[in-house]
Structure formats: structure tokens, C-alpha cells
Enzyme design. Sequence first.
Site, PDB file in Angstrom:
ATOM      1  N   TYR A  61      -4.727   2.825   9.628  1.00  0.00           N
ATOM      2  CA  TYR A  61      -5.780   1.914   9.175  1.00  0.00           C
ATOM      3  C   TYR A  61      -7.028   1.830  10.035  1.00  0.00           C
ATOM      4  CZ  TYR A  61      -2.475   0.429   5.641  1.00  0.00           C
ATOM      5  OH  TYR A  61      -1.629   0.411   4.573  1.00  0.00           O
TER       6      TYR A  61
ATOM      7  N   VAL B 247       1.243   5.595  -1.628  1.00  0.00           N
ATOM      8  CA  VAL B 247       0.833   6.724  -2.484  1.00  0.00           C
ATOM      9  C   VAL B 247       2.072   7.601  -2.664  1.00  0.00           C
ATOM     10  CG1 VAL B 247      -0.632   8.788  -2.607  1.00  0.00           C
ATOM     11  CG2 VAL B 247      -1.576   6.641  -1.715  1.00  0.00           C
TER      12      VAL B 247
ATOM     13  N   SER C 259       2.502  -0.049   8.567  1.00  0.00           N
ATOM     14  CA  SER C 259       3.782   0.666   8.713  1.00  0.00           C
ATOM     15  C   SER C 259       3.688   1.699   9.833  1.00  0.00           C
ATOM     16  CB  SER C 259       4.157   1.364   7.396  1.00  0.00           C
ATOM     17  OG  SER C 259       3.176   2.328   7.063  1.00  0.00           O
TER      18      SER C 259
ATOM     19  N   VAL D  16       0.857  -1.190   0.000  1.00  0.00           N
ATOM     20  CA  VAL D  16       0.000   0.000   0.000  1.00  0.00           C
ATOM     21  C   VAL D  16       0.894   1.241   0.000  1.00  0.00           C
ATOM     22  CG1 VAL D  16      -1.661   1.331   1.354  1.00  0.00           C
ATOM     23  CG2 VAL D  16      -1.861  -1.169   1.234  1.00  0.00           C
TER      24      VAL D  16
ATOM     25  N   ARG E 293      -2.520  12.855   0.997  1.00  0.00           N
ATOM     26  CA  ARG E 293      -3.535  13.613   1.732  1.00  0.00           C
ATOM     27  C   ARG E 293      -4.544  14.271   0.801  1.00  0.00           C
ATOM     28  NH1 ARG E 293      -0.602  10.780   4.050  1.00  0.00           N
ATOM     29  NH2 ARG E 293       0.529  11.212   5.985  1.00  0.00           N
ATOM     30  N   ARG E 294      -4.847  13.543  -0.273  1.00  0.00           N
ATOM     31  CA  ARG E 294      -5.913  13.992  -1.189  1.00  0.00           C
ATOM     32  C   ARG E 294      -6.960  12.894  -1.347  1.00  0.00           C
ATOM     33  NH1 ARG E 294      -2.264  16.010  -6.305  1.00  0.00           N
ATOM     34  NH2 ARG E 294      -0.628  16.994  -5.054  1.00  0.00           N
ATOM     35  N   GLY E 295      -6.894  11.890  -0.493  1.00  0.00           N
ATOM     36  CA  GLY E 295      -7.927  10.849  -0.534  1.00  0.00           C
ATOM     37  C   GLY E 295      -7.604   9.663  -1.424  1.00  0.00           C
ATOM     38  N   VAL E 296      -6.344   9.552  -1.921  1.00  0.00           N
ATOM     39  CA  VAL E 296      -6.026   8.425  -2.823  1.00  0.00           C
ATOM     40  C   VAL E 296      -6.122   7.098  -2.065  1.00  0.00           C
ATOM     41  CG1 VAL E 296      -4.263   7.377  -4.289  1.00  0.00           C
ATOM     42  CG2 VAL E 296      -4.545   9.870  -4.273  1.00  0.00           C
ATOM     43  N   LEU E 297      -5.514   7.036  -0.888  1.00  0.00           N
ATOM     44  CA  LEU E 297      -5.585   5.790  -0.113  1.00  0.00           C
ATOM     45  C   LEU E 297      -7.037   5.458   0.229  1.00  0.00           C
ATOM     46  CD1 LEU E 297      -4.358   3.420   1.442  1.00  0.00           C
ATOM     47  CD2 LEU E 297      -4.198   4.915   3.427  1.00  0.00           C
TER      48      LEU E 297
ATOM     49  N   PHE F 181       4.614  -9.858   5.484  1.00  0.00           N
ATOM     50  CA  PHE F 181       4.177  -9.786   4.081  1.00  0.00           C
ATOM     51  C   PHE F 181       3.944  -8.338   3.684  1.00  0.00           C
ATOM     52  CE2 PHE F 181      -0.394  -9.048   4.941  1.00  0.00           C
ATOM     53  CZ  PHE F 181      -0.492  -9.491   6.252  1.00  0.00           C
TER      54      PHE F 181
HETATM   55  C1  LIG Z   1      -0.052   6.019   4.233  1.00  0.00           C
HETATM   56  C2  LIG Z   1      -0.353   6.544   2.847  1.00  0.00           C
HETATM   57  C3  LIG Z   1      -0.646   5.370   1.919  1.00  0.00           C
HETATM   58  C4  LIG Z   1      -1.586   7.467   2.934  1.00  0.00           C
HETATM   59  O1  LIG Z   1      -2.051   7.793   1.644  1.00  0.00           O
HETATM   60  P1  LIG Z   1      -2.934   9.146   1.374  1.00  0.00           P
HETATM   61  O2  LIG Z   1      -3.430   9.035  -0.011  1.00  0.00           O
HETATM   62  O3  LIG Z   1      -2.164  10.320   1.775  1.00  0.00           O
HETATM   63  O4  LIG Z   1      -4.141   8.923   2.406  1.00  0.00           O
HETATM   64  P2  LIG Z   1      -5.562   9.699   2.322  1.00  0.00           P
HETATM   65  O5  LIG Z   1      -5.373  11.034   1.698  1.00  0.00           O
HETATM   66  O6  LIG Z   1      -6.579   8.822   1.727  1.00  0.00           O
HETATM   67  O7  LIG Z   1      -5.824   9.871   3.887  1.00  0.00           O
HETATM   68  C5  LIG Z   1      -7.032   9.492   4.511  1.00  0.00           C
HETATM   69  C6  LIG Z   1      -6.994   9.981   5.930  1.00  0.00           C
HETATM   70  O8  LIG Z   1      -5.945   9.284   6.621  1.00  0.00           O
HETATM   71  C7  LIG Z   1      -5.046  10.217   7.202  1.00  0.00           C
HETATM   72  N1  LIG Z   1      -3.710   9.650   7.060  1.00  0.00           N
HETATM   73  C8  LIG Z   1      -3.158   9.180   5.938  1.00  0.00           C
HETATM   74  N2  LIG Z   1      -1.914   8.722   6.190  1.00  0.00           N
HETATM   75  C9  LIG Z   1      -1.685   8.932   7.496  1.00  0.00           C
HETATM   76  C10 LIG Z   1      -0.585   8.694   8.331  1.00  0.00           C
HETATM   77  N3  LIG Z   1       0.549   8.141   7.850  1.00  0.00           N
HETATM   78  N4  LIG Z   1      -0.678   9.018   9.636  1.00  0.00           N
HETATM   79  C11 LIG Z   1      -1.825   9.572  10.107  1.00  0.00           C
HETATM   80  N5  LIG Z   1      -2.916   9.831   9.341  1.00  0.00           N
HETATM   81  C12 LIG Z   1      -2.838   9.518   8.047  1.00  0.00           C
HETATM   82  C13 LIG Z   1      -5.195  11.476   6.381  1.00  0.00           C
HETATM   83  O9  LIG Z   1      -4.809  12.625   7.107  1.00  0.00           O
HETATM   84  C14 LIG Z   1      -6.675  11.457   6.086  1.00  0.00           C
HETATM   85  O10 LIG Z   1      -7.380  11.923   7.218  1.00  0.00           O
HETATM   86  P3  LIG Z   1      -8.753  12.750   7.076  1.00  0.00           P
HETATM   87  O11 LIG Z   1      -9.721  11.817   6.383  1.00  0.00           O
HETATM   88  O12 LIG Z   1      -9.133  13.019   8.491  1.00  0.00           O
HETATM   89  O13 LIG Z   1      -8.420  13.942   6.265  1.00  0.00           O
HETATM   90  C15 LIG Z   1       0.811   7.381   2.257  1.00  0.00           C
HETATM   91  O14 LIG Z   1       1.100   8.399   3.178  1.00  0.00           O
HETATM   92  C16 LIG Z   1       2.075   6.566   2.019  1.00  0.00           C
HETATM   93  O15 LIG Z   1       2.251   6.024   0.936  1.00  0.00           O
HETATM   94  N6  LIG Z   1       2.975   6.482   3.024  1.00  0.00           N
HETATM   95  C17 LIG Z   1       4.269   5.784   2.871  1.00  0.00           C
HETATM   96  C18 LIG Z   1       4.099   4.282   2.639  1.00  0.00           C
HETATM   97  C19 LIG Z   1       3.303   3.637   3.730  1.00  0.00           C
HETATM   98  O16 LIG Z   1       3.535   3.811   4.913  1.00  0.00           O
HETATM   99  N7  LIG Z   1       2.314   2.812   3.317  1.00  0.00           N
HETATM  100  C20 LIG Z   1       1.488   2.046   4.209  1.00  0.00           C
HETATM  101  C21 LIG Z   1       2.033   0.672   4.255  1.00  0.00           C
HETATM  102  S1  LIG Z   1       1.275  -0.336   5.482  1.00  0.00           S
END
Ligand SMILES: CC(C)(COP(=O)(O)OP(=O)(O)OC[C@H]1O[C@@H](n2cnc3c(N)ncnc32)[C@H](O)[C@@H]1OP(=O)(O)O)[C@@H](O)C(=O)NCCC(=O)NCCS
Length: 413
Positions: free
Chosen positions: A123, A84, A118, A82, A90-94, A413
Site C-alpha cells: 500500500y 484480486v 496483509s 481488497v 499484476r495487471r493493474g487491477v488493484l 476489520f
Molecule cells: C495484493 C493484490 C490485491 C494486488 O493486486 P494486483 O491487481 O496484482 O495489483 P496491481 O497489478 O495493481 O499492482 C500494482 C503494483 O503493486 C505491486 N504489488 C501488487 N501486489 C503486491 C504484493 N503483494 N507485494 C509487492 N508488490 C505488489 C505490483 O507489482 C505493481 O507494481 P508496479 O506498479 O511497480 O508494476 C493481490 O495480489 C491479492 O489479491 N492478493 C491476495 C489478497 C490480499 O493480500 N489482499 C490485500 C488485503 S490487505
Amino acid sequence: MEIRSTTKEDLDVFVDTVHAAFGQFPETPIADGGRWWSALEMDRGLLAVAPDGKPVGTAAAHSFELTLPGRIPVPAAGVTAVGVLPSHRRRGVLSAMMRHQLTGIRARGEFLSVLLASEATIYGRFGYGPATSTARLTVQRHKAALAAPRVLTTADAPAAGSDRGSVEVLRRAECGEILEAVYDRYRRAQPGALSRPHRWWSLGAGQPPISPAPRYVAVHRDADGVADGYASYSLGSVGEQSTLTVDETIAVDDAAFTALARYALGHDLVSQVVFRHVPPEHPLRWQLTDFRAGEVGGHTDWLWVRLLDVPRALTARGWFTDGEIVLDVDDPFLGERGRHLLTIRDGKADCVPTDRQPDLSLDVRDLGSVYLGGTRPSTLVRAGHIRAHHPGAAALADALFGTDRAPHCLHWF
Ligand SMILES: CC(C)(COP(=O)(O)OP(=O)(O)OC[C@H]1O[C@@H](n2cnc3c(N)ncnc32)[C@H](O)[C@@H]1OP(=O)(O)O)[C@@H](O)C(=O)NCCC(=O)NCCS
């Protein structure tokens, strides 16, 4: 933003995008996973594609089996890869990928998904709760004597310290399918454990895929010569101490585990033994004649669980105490809510909709945390996560959700 499924042709772009999200280069193995991407099931991958056609996000899932309390293996989606791109966060992609993925997992008939997080802050909002934990047990060798079991051994129930088997060190080439077969027996008996499909074993050339480098492997065989446990380990220095580090100790029963622990603790040229990836409350600590010879460290969450069909999930696991409880379960991410009457008789549960007053109100993420028996519902009541509607409700839930063995998972994994 488009979310689309991947095919085999997408592997390169998928791997490039995940690496960019984690800040790694493609030729750099991620963490301890080695060439982890060769285990990906590309028909279960997702790519988030920006309006300009550029891939900016990834998610994937492995088809695992998870063992539930009562030694019941069920299909489980193992969510992974997972990420982005930093430029599109922080644009809602996840959030969009999670919604797409959970819908797809349900459509395949899987009623739960699991992941390793991570960061623990990501989650919960998607309905995942931490359900198992892991730790390392460090034992000083000069204090490492194991006490003889204090209970009598019978043929049906050998006590943990009584061993009629043997331990043998295998060379890498000799591991073959022995470890895979032992692991499979172990994971079917261990709640919280995941299957390791054959391709995972090919990653480590027959060695445990979790190991970052070749390991020595000690195999335990029972009195009939059948392999029933193994420990994969290496020797090196940790600070000033010459250390034997066991990456994984896999045993189909406690007697085999103890025999392998005795082997590791008896190793020459070693001042301490570190057992990695063990449950925080492991019987081994209690077997030491000196309780303080073992020190538990690095206690942290491991497997996160997300239930996608509450009645199915509750009736699938085994139960150990008869009783009834009404659960009001809220799933804000998927916009669902249900009140369930759970009736447990003789180890099995029936779960039907009800309009009776609830005993507990809880978020689906908290149900994920208590589902495998690794967290007591009363702990989450005290934390202010679960609402207990009467004074006896938390104790009732503790009694019903309690299991015979703490859940544990060590598959990475
Ligand atoms: C974690 C990750 C996938 C989040 O993707 P993203 O597209 O920025 O997430 P979203 O924009 O959909 O965020 C949804 C919500 O989760 C929150 N959020 C996202 N990542 C977060 C984080 N690392 N810590 C705390 N909050 C987080 C956002 O602030 C947002 O909150 P809101 O709905 O209150 O505004 C991205 O930061 C990333 O790739 N990180 C590095 C790799 C990683 O750690 N991947 C996860 C592997 S388990």
C-alpha cells in the site's frame, strides 16, 4: 476493465470473489473475523469486472471514526476486503480500484482513509503509511507483582495503581451493551482508535468482535459502579505453559487498565498471562516490580493511514507544542504536490500554502506515518524517506508532531 460500485444484490458474488482472492472457501471464516461480511456496507463496495463480465477484484470501505491526537474523532474510511483473483494479478487491477476508491472517499468528504495491510509491500505506492503498531506483552505470573504507584493520587488524577472500583466476571448473556458503551468511551480518548459501529457488536453477540470464539469477560466498575473497562480472555495451553490470553483490555483510564491487569495476573491455574493487542510501550511493563517479568513480542504495524486533504488533516488534529514548520508534500499516486506552512498556537494549527523554503520534503505516505504521533519524523529522516533541509528540521518536526499518548488501534476489520 470496469470498476463499478456494488449494491446489496452483489453481496454473494462480492464475498465469493474476496474469498477466492484470499484462497479461502466462503464457509470458512477469514482469520479472526467470523462472519465479517455481514458488517460490510455494500454501497461502499467496488467490483473490478473483466471485459468478459467476470468479477475479478474487490474493495470495500467501512464508515468509521478515527480518534486523532487531542481526542478528536473524525470520519475515516476503513478500507477492507481488497483482493484480486490469482488469475488476474499484476495487471493493474488493484491500482485501478485504489484510484477509484480514493476519489470516492474524497467525494464523500472524508479526508483520510485507513487500513490493515496483509503485506507491508502493497500500500505504500498508493500513499498509505504505517501509523500505529501493536504487540503482545507476556508476563510470567510468579514474577508478576505490580509495584505501588510512586506518585500521589488526587481525586482528579488517580494514579494508575490506585483503584477504588471493582471487577466482576460477566456471563456472555450479561454483556449486553455494557462493552459497547465502555469501548466507545475508550476509543474517544485513545488516539489511533476506531469506532465500532453497533453492527460490529452484533457480530460477536455482545462480545468483542475481534474475539474468534466466546470469551470470559471481566468488567471493571469505578467507585460509583459505572463500567469503565473490560478484559476479554480465555484459558488454554501455549507450549508447556497454562496461559491466560487477554484478547483485548479496554479501559477508559490507566487506573481501570491496571485493575484489570491485576485481575488477570492474579488468576489461579495460570503460569503466564499474554496481553494481546497492546501498544509496544505500555505502562503495564513499567508497573511490574521486576521489569524483566514482562516480555514484549510480536511487535508489528497495525493501522495504515492515507491523507487525502493535507491542510484539512493537519488542522483537524490536536497539537501540543507551539511553532511553525514548512512541509513540501508529494503525492505521486494522485499526481499532487503542495507546500504548506503549518503554524501551531495553543493546541490548534493553521495551514496555508506558502512559497517559503521548506523545512522538510516528504511523500504523503510518510506524512501518514507521522500524522498520529506514532513515528518520529527524525526516524524517517534517518531512514532516508524524509528530506530535512537544515540541521534543526528533524528535531523541530519531532517536537511539533509529538503527542501526549502514543496512538494505538486494536480493531480488526
Ligand atoms: C495484493 C493484490 C490485491 C494486488 O493486486 P494486483 O491487481 O496484482 O495489483 P496491481 O497489478 O495493481 O499492482 C500494482 C503494483 O503493486 C505491486 N504489488 C501488487 N501486489 C503486491 C504484493 N503483494 N507485494 C509487492 N508488490 C505488489 C505490483 O507489482 C505493481 O507494481 P508496479 O506498479 O511497480 O508494476 C493481490 O495480489 C491479492 O489479491 N492478493 C491476495 C489478497 C490480499 O493480500 N489482499 C490485500 C488485503 S490487505
